[in-house]
Write a protein that holds these residues in place. Sequence first.
Motif, mmCIF file in Angstrom:
data_model
loop_
_atom_site.group_PDB
_atom_site.id
_atom_site.type_symbol
_atom_site.label_atom_id
_atom_site.label_comp_id
_atom_site.label_asym_id
_atom_site.label_seq_id
_atom_site.Cartn_x
_atom_site.Cartn_y
_atom_site.Cartn_z
ATOM 1 N N PRO A 7 -0.049 -10.684 45.552
ATOM 2 C CA PRO A 7 1.088 -10.309 44.691
ATOM 3 C C PRO A 7 2.414 -10.740 45.297
ATOM 4 O O PRO A 7 2.627 -10.652 46.512
ATOM 5 N N SER A 148 3.656 -7.715 37.386
ATOM 6 C CA SER A 148 2.374 -7.670 38.108
ATOM 7 C C SER A 148 2.311 -6.466 39.036
ATOM 8 O O SER A 148 1.271 -5.795 39.125
ATOM 9 N N SER A 151 1.730 -3.423 37.028
ATOM 10 C CA SER A 151 0.328 -3.381 36.611
ATOM 11 C C SER A 151 -0.552 -2.915 37.761
ATOM 12 O O SER A 151 -1.510 -2.162 37.549
ATOM 13 N N SER A 273 -4.380 -7.793 39.498
ATOM 14 C CA SER A 273 -3.108 -7.363 40.075
ATOM 15 C C SER A 273 -3.009 -7.722 41.554
ATOM 16 O O SER A 273 -1.948 -8.104 42.043
ATOM 17 N N SER A 276 -2.270 -11.636 41.925
ATOM 18 C CA SER A 276 -1.376 -12.043 40.842
ATOM 19 C C SER A 276 -0.265 -12.990 41.277
ATOM 20 O O SER A 276 0.639 -13.279 40.494
ATOM 21 N N THR A 279 0.813 -15.808 38.928
ATOM 22 C CA THR A 279 1.472 -15.566 37.641
ATOM 23 C C THR A 279 2.945 -15.935 37.667
ATOM 24 O O THR A 279 3.518 -16.289 36.630
ATOM 25 N N VAL A 328 0.342 -8.837 31.680
ATOM 26 C CA VAL A 328 1.376 -9.340 32.587
ATOM 27 C C VAL A 328 2.297 -10.315 31.873
ATOM 28 O O VAL A 328 3.540 -10.231 31.972
#
Length: 422
Positions: A7, A148, A151, A273, A276, A279, A328
């Motif tokens: 993340p 993210s 989430s 998550s 992530s 993303t 997301v």
Amino acid sequence: MTRALLPDLSPWKASADFRRLWKSGLISNFGSFLTFVALPVQLKELTGSAAAVGAIGAVELLPLVVCGLYGGALADALDKRGLIMWTEAGQGLLSVVLLVNALLPGPAVWPLYAVAALSSALVSVQRPALDSLWPRIVAHDDMPAAASLNSLRWTVGGVAGPALAGVVVAYAGLGWAYAADLLTFAVSLAYVLRIAPSPASHEAAKPNLRAVAEGARYAWSRKELLGTYVVDLAAMFLAMPLAVLPFLADELHAEWALGLMYAALPAGALVVSLTSGWTSRVQRHGLMVVLSAAGWGLAVAAAGICGNVWLVLLLLTVGGGFDMVSGVFRAAMWNQTIPDELRGRLAGIELLSYSVGPQLGQVRAGGLAAWAGVRASVWSGGLACAGVMGLLALCLPGLMSYDARTNAHAVRMRERRAATEV
């Protein structure tokens, strides 16, 4: 390579208020899942009726719709931190009611329904304020990463909360579950109090029906936003299998796996998550929303067709992951393009799009299972979801072509944020 998947912690590092809001939500979420499990268990013990337990969703629906829309108008017109603070305190008082009722020699049934309805109202008022506050305290380009991380906060609670609740209810009792929920609200409120005030913008409208209608007109004018609402509603209505999981476990002769089935969807979301980081590097958010919703439907369909319980658990986990990917990128689109003065009202509409769909989906799944069978209810809903996503891809060119780098609304919001941060 591994670091690229982890993340993106940029919002966490840059904003102390984001950290406080994140911690508050994580703690409150754990407590809410305790009550989420304990309340229907208590209703089952008091009534012995599946219909009485199912009626919880019915009493929650109207407050969700009414207060979600008006809560969005309140979020735009009032101090967002104050609104979050008072609704969090209200939730704590409802936990007190549940605790007192559970400790009575003969607990009553009606307070459980009353608390369910009032809690739905408070959550519906609070959620637009939450959803419109964190974009204020996070840099524009960090919003996908913040979505993210938010989430991740939810999925940790979604996996660990029910598991902890089951242990607490089984071994300590309902009173301890409600008491623990009350404690989490107190700790969560302490974090909210440390967040800086977030007053309404100068352009904010008064909280009335005209303001709600103004938000609806803006949403209608943004076809790519409408597309995200339609995609989420369709995916949840057609393919949400939660209502029939107890019966699916019976058909697979795996009653022991029911808890794992419930945990599989949030477990898949948790995996996404935790990985992530990618993303933040994707710009075609609309395309990802549609593709991941189609993946959700196909995974659910395969789970309905498959006869092996371990494969069913794996497929439900994959489905939960696809659903999280869709969530997301929906959140990134919403928060990078909606003006601050309208964000609360649009958050109210978003609340309906991702809350009403699952509840109506439970009705669809249960009704179709009674008519055509449990497995047919699951696989047909998943295939219908995937097919509808294909049609929506053809009917929603604005959503499919959305690019965060070039979309006029995203560019305008980026420039506005840059001007205020100079």
